[in-house]
Design an enzyme around this catalytic site. Structure first.
Site, PDB file in Angstrom:
ATOM      1  N   GLU A 117       0.870  -1.195  -0.005  1.00  0.00           N
ATOM      2  CA  GLU A 117      -0.064  -0.027   0.033  1.00  0.00           C
ATOM      3  C   GLU A 117       0.859   1.474  -0.045  1.00  0.00           C
ATOM      4  OE1 GLU A 117      -2.518  -0.477   3.617  1.00  0.00           O
ATOM      5  OE2 GLU A 117      -2.733  -2.533   3.408  1.00  0.00           O
ATOM      6  N   LYS A 119       2.483   4.656   0.949  1.00  0.00           N
ATOM      7  CA  LYS A 119       2.475   5.002   2.183  1.00  0.00           C
ATOM      8  C   LYS A 119       2.079   6.635   2.203  1.00  0.00           C
ATOM      9  CE  LYS A 119       5.216   5.244   6.481  1.00  0.00           C
ATOM     10  NZ  LYS A 119       5.028   6.835   6.590  1.00  0.00           N
ATOM     11  N   ASP A 121       1.827  10.449   3.000  1.00  0.00           N
ATOM     12  CA  ASP A 121       2.412  11.161   3.910  1.00  0.00           C
ATOM     13  C   ASP A 121       1.456  12.286   4.435  1.00  0.00           C
ATOM     14  OD1 ASP A 121       4.695  12.089   5.534  1.00  0.00           O
ATOM     15  OD2 ASP A 121       5.359  13.342   3.835  1.00  0.00           O
ATOM     16  N   TYR A 221      -6.782   2.582   5.920  1.00  0.00           N
ATOM     17  CA  TYR A 221      -6.068   1.177   5.662  1.00  0.00           C
ATOM     18  C   TYR A 221      -5.783   0.151   6.887  1.00  0.00           C
ATOM     19  CZ  TYR A 221      -2.943   4.851   7.897  1.00  0.00           C
ATOM     20  OH  TYR A 221      -2.332   5.509   8.604  1.00  0.00           O
ATOM     21  N   LYS A 309      10.774   3.050   2.381  1.00  0.00           N
ATOM     22  CA  LYS A 309      10.683   4.383   1.812  1.00  0.00           C
ATOM     23  C   LYS A 309      11.437   4.493   0.396  1.00  0.00           C
ATOM     24  CE  LYS A 309       9.405   6.121   5.802  1.00  0.00           C
ATOM     25  NZ  LYS A 309      10.200   7.213   6.602  1.00  0.00           N
ATOM     26  N   CYS A 403      38.546  14.176  23.892  1.00  0.00           N
ATOM     27  CA  CYS A 403      37.052  14.538  23.953  1.00  0.00           C
ATOM     28  C   CYS A 403      37.085  16.028  23.960  1.00  0.00           C
ATOM     29  CB  CYS A 403      36.354  13.596  25.188  1.00  0.00           C
ATOM     30  SG  CYS A 403      34.851  14.366  25.488  1.00  0.00           S
ATOM     31  N   CYS A 406      35.596  16.922  27.767  1.00  0.00           N
ATOM     32  CA  CYS A 406      36.569  16.574  28.971  1.00  0.00           C
ATOM     33  C   CYS A 406      37.757  16.290  28.879  1.00  0.00           C
ATOM     34  CB  CYS A 406      35.686  15.284  29.889  1.00  0.00           C
ATOM     35  SG  CYS A 406      36.031  13.943  29.110  1.00  0.00           S
ATOM     36  N   CYS A 427      34.512   8.903  23.789  1.00  0.00           N
ATOM     37  CA  CYS A 427      35.204   9.403  24.944  1.00  0.00           C
ATOM     38  C   CYS A 427      35.523   8.212  25.894  1.00  0.00           C
ATOM     39  CB  CYS A 427      34.347  10.434  25.476  1.00  0.00           C
ATOM     40  SG  CYS A 427      34.599  10.857  27.203  1.00  0.00           S
ATOM     41  N   CYS A 434      32.243  12.902  32.339  1.00  0.00           N
ATOM     42  CA  CYS A 434      32.272  13.804  31.219  1.00  0.00           C
ATOM     43  C   CYS A 434      31.213  14.683  31.269  1.00  0.00           C
ATOM     44  CB  CYS A 434      32.642  13.175  29.853  1.00  0.00           C
ATOM     45  SG  CYS A 434      32.360  14.145  28.445  1.00  0.00           S
TER      46      CYS A 434
HETATM   47  S1  IVH Z   1      -0.425   0.756   8.823  1.00  0.00           S
HETATM   48  C1  IVH Z   1       0.875  -1.108  12.439  1.00  0.00           C
HETATM   49  N1  IVH Z   1      -0.784   1.446   6.320  1.00  0.00           N
HETATM   50  O1  IVH Z   1       2.695   5.294   8.304  1.00  0.00           O
HETATM   51  C2  IVH Z   1       0.567  -0.508  11.089  1.00  0.00           C
HETATM   52  N2  IVH Z   1       0.189   2.905   7.966  1.00  0.00           N
HETATM   53  O2  IVH Z   1       5.071   4.764  10.145  1.00  0.00           O
HETATM   54  C3  IVH Z   1       0.431   1.009  11.222  1.00  0.00           C
HETATM   55  N3  IVH Z   1       0.575   5.081   7.090  1.00  0.00           N
HETATM   56  O3  IVH Z   1       1.365   6.089  11.403  1.00  0.00           O
HETATM   57  C4  IVH Z   1      -0.142   1.803  10.290  1.00  0.00           C
HETATM   58  N4  IVH Z   1      -0.033   4.717   4.862  1.00  0.00           N
HETATM   59  O4  IVH Z   1       0.627   7.398   9.562  1.00  0.00           O
HETATM   60  C5  IVH Z   1      -0.245   1.892   7.672  1.00  0.00           C
HETATM   61  N5  IVH Z   1      -1.191   1.972   4.119  1.00  0.00           N
HETATM   62  C6  IVH Z   1      -0.766   2.292   5.382  1.00  0.00           C
HETATM   63  C7  IVH Z   1       0.003   3.735   5.732  1.00  0.00           C
HETATM   64  C8  IVH Z   1       0.294   3.883   6.897  1.00  0.00           C
HETATM   65  C9  IVH Z   1       0.595   5.681   5.740  1.00  0.00           C
HETATM   66  C10 IVH Z   1       1.314   6.071   8.029  1.00  0.00           C
HETATM   67  C11 IVH Z   1       0.504   6.038   9.219  1.00  0.00           C
HETATM   68  C12 IVH Z   1       1.600   5.394  10.245  1.00  0.00           C
HETATM   69  C13 IVH Z   1       2.750   5.488   9.690  1.00  0.00           C
HETATM   70  C14 IVH Z   1       3.686   4.429  10.258  1.00  0.00           C
END
Ligand code: IVH
Length: 676
Positions: A117, A119, A121, A221, A309, A403, A406, A427, A434
């Site tokens: 899916e 992600k 933002d 989601y 990512k 360091c 210190c 250090c 320190c």
């Molecule tokens: S699932 C345990 N699905 O990503 C599962 N999150 O870093 C957690 N997000 O806080 C969420 N698209 O804001 C899920 N298809 C998607 C998503 C998604 C965006 C964001 C969401 C979450 C963050 C996790």
């Protein structure tokens, strides 16, 4: 202009901008035109770029929009909102899948289906529906407790207020992302750095009428708490969302095999620029809910999901200086101070250089022209140096062998596990010898996952340290509030608030306390394991007397690295004193055994040898889930020894001698009414 005059001018402009912000966001009565506002904001940013000493926390590059004007009521999430671990490469994905296969004890031939899916933002939200009615909407908050933003969420057209479908669960938290489309953001550009900030700002308006003016969207989601959800797979759930009147992402797919995940990732990344919403990666979730449940969570992220990512934004800038920062474990981290540059809507003026080896490998020098990369929330780093732009007079950067705080010598340790010399130089001072290490330890002590003391942030720790109000963690609980009241910027009310938050945190769990001590290699998860082992603070403290450190090796998840770090911690008498003093001020809660009604209640187990089709980690979580205990050695306290393939002979013999029941994997699963 001299320094003072510049500072006054800078502050005056910020004050003016804040006033405009207040009228725009809080009162919805803009005092000036968008272009005039923009002009003022750039004047401030230009001043900061030209005179770097000016930049402060009140800079508009830090505060985007006017700060939330309302304290929302807080509610605990019925099921915590977790975060996701990140993957940046094919290698990371392979490791992710390997970890899963190991956990369920399957080989590579086992095919896993993922829901892939995009992600988004945006800002996540959790919507509670009872009997089909939208009852309450919470922000994520810290994942455990969120803010009640129901009225603002109710203005979003994508959020159904009533659902009459028969198969809609009686009680469910629908979770998803609130976001602004890029096309709608065009008109809001002046006020916010990016669509995500715009979504966040408008969700936190005092007046829902103001939220309504901003076109927010919602894509669903996942879910939190549920009663009556019939779907067994994420893909079926996503399909249902649509029938129930929610929007799901049209780019969601079901995929298996890492190669196919990568193919989809590349395809979506190509489309990224043409989408009308920002995405920063792809989330992969195991499609089968049963398998998700079996895998469970590690710390605050699920084992069954990961965020892959996208690569980031890049920009060219110049290194003005290289600073050495010292962390709480003594690590010396070089940081490049760069000529401020805007990367993806954020003004970047620092970039991490990671460690000495990284500087040498890339031959990074002061005055170099470099490419900086910024990916998501990760600290920007230097990608490469443009050697052609280097001047003849530039010198190689010499990493300090003393360091900077210190003066002790710095050293690279030999890592016994990897059998390599560390890349990080440290250090060599012991804890608290320190100053910088001490300050960083104090900041860690009060941080969110440790004591989480409201109103005692990093800046205040620095200030109190300078004033000699605090040197050791215990000093936080003995502050002289009369003295604080006399400081500039403090008043009766803020001192009362601070006192209240500190007193409130005097009641603490053993797990948080151990984490707060900032022992190297003891993160949240390990602190939890240790607290379960020790049960009480006094038994943890006793470690320094009994010196039975090797027993800790029996804790699943604790290895030699952690044990030698704990040993080192207790070898420093200051740490022992810190524990004694903390013990006087705090009420440290013993670890409560989990609900004791499971099938394995009052029974303890130890596994020896390799099991078939189930990993040790899974057996361990099965035992714990069913109220059983995991023993660390064969003793007369042990009830069952589970033997697999090639068990340790000594363990079996001792168990026989002590007349302990010896069982195999099938016997064990039968105790749980399961078969393998
Ligand atoms: S699932 C345990 N699905 O990503 C599962 N999150 O870093 C957690 N997000 O806080 C969420 N698209 O804001 C899920 N298809 C998607 C998503 C998604 C965006 C964001 C969401 C979450 C963050 C996790």
């Amino acid at each position: 202009m001299n320094k003072n005059k510049l500072e006054n001018l800078y502050k005056k402009k910020i004050k003016l901008l804040n006033n405009y912000n207040k009228y725009y966001y809080d009162k919805s009565e803009p005092l000036i035109s968008d272009s005039k506002y923009d002009e003022l904001k750039s004047e401030i940013l230009v001043l900061e770029q030209k005179y770097t000493f000016l930049k402060s926390i009140i800079s508009p590059s830090n505060i985007i929009g006017y700060k939330p004007s309302k304290n929302f009521k807080k509610f605990q999430h019925r099921v915590s909102m977790l975060s996701l671990s990140n993957a940046f490469s094919e290698e990371d994905l392979k490791n992710f899948e390997k970890r899963i296969l190991n956990f369920i004890s399957k080989n590579e031939e086992f095919k896993i289906s993922y829901s892939a899916e995009p992600k988004i933002d945006g800002i996540s939200a959790s919507l509670t529906y009872k009997n089909g009615k939208f009852e309450r909407g919470l922000s994520r908050g810290d994942g455990r407790v969120g803010e009640d933003i129901t009225a603002n969420l109710a203005t979003i057209k994508d959020i159904p207020k009533e659902i009459s479908n028969k198969d809609f669960p009686k009680d469910i938290d629908i979770r998803g992302e609130v976001f602004i489309k890029n096309s709608d953001f065009e008109n809001l550009k002046v006020k916010f750095a990016n669509p995500r900030n715009a979504a966040s700002g408008s969700l936190r308006q005092k007046n829902p009428e103001d939220t309504k003016k901003i076109p927010l969207n919602f894509i669903a989601y996942t879910f939190g708490f549920e009663r009556g959800l019939k779907q067994k797979k994420q893909s079926d759930y996503l399909k249902k969302l649509d029938e129930w009147g929610f929007k799901a992402n049209p780019l969601n797919k079901i995929i298996s095999g890492i190669k196919n995940l990568i193919h989809n990732y590349n395809e979506v990344e190509k489309q990224r620029a043409n989408l009308d919403f920002d995405i920063d990666g792809i989330v992969y979730k195991i499609n089968d809910f049963e398998l998700q449940k079996r895998l469970g969570n590690v710390a605050n992220a699920p084992r069954w999901a990961i965020a892959h990512k996208f690569s980031s934004n890049k920009a060219i800038s110049k290194i003005l200086d290289i600073d050495i920062q010292i962390g709480r474990t003594g690590a010396l981290t070089p940081v490049a101070k760069i000529k401020p540059v805007n990367i993806g809507g954020v003004l970047v003026s620092n970039a991490t250089l990671h460690n000495e080896d990284e500087i040498n490998r890339k031959d990074i020098r002061i005055d170099d022209t470099v490419i900086i990369e910024r990916a998501g929330d990760v600290i920007p780093h230097i990608l490469s140096v443009d050697i052609n732009k280097r001047t003849k007079k530039s010198n190689k950067f010499i990493f300090p062998n003393k360091c900077p705080s210190c003066g002790s010598k710095t050293e690279k340790e030999f890592n016994k596990v990897t059998k390599k010399i560390d890349a990080v130089r440290r250090c060599s001072s012991k804890d608290y010898y320190c100053d910088r290490i001490s300050i960083e330890k104090l900041k860690h002590f009060v941080s969110k996952e440790a004591f989480n003391i409201d109103g005692l942030g990093k800046k205040i720790i620095e200030e109190f340290w300078k004033l000699k109000f605090i040197k050791f963690p215990q000093d936080i609980f003995q502050l002289d509030y009369k003295k604080i009241e006399k400081l500039e910027g403090w008043g009766t009310l803020s001192v009362e608030n601070l006192k209240y938050s500190i007193n409130q945190k005097k009641n603490i769990s053993l797990e948080r306390l151990i984490f707060a001590l900032g022992i190297r290699h003891i993160g949240l998860e390990n602190a939890k394991l240790l607290s379960k082992h020790f049960i009480s603070f006094s038994r943890f403290q006793n470690l320094s007397k009994l010196k039975n450190y090797d027993d800790l090796l029996n804790i699943d998840g604790i290895g030699e690295t952690q044990v030698s770090s704990i040993k080192r911690f207790f070898a420093n008498e200051i740490n022992i004193k810190v524990l004694v003093e903390l013990g006087k001020s705090l009420v440290i809660k013993n670890v409560l055994a989990k609900e004791q009604n499971g099938l394995l209640k009052d029974k303890s187990f130890l596994v020896t040898g390799k099991l078939n089709g189930i990993s040790r980690a899974e057996v361990k979580s099965l035992i714990e889930e069913n109220s059983g205990k995991i023993a660390s050695s064969v003793s007369n306290k042990l009830n069952y020894l589970i033997i697999g393939d090639k068990p340790t002979r000594r363990k079996v013999e001792t168990a026989k001698a002590l007349k302990i029941k010896i069982i195999n994997q099938d016997d064990f699963l039968k105790m749980l009414n399961k078969t393998s």
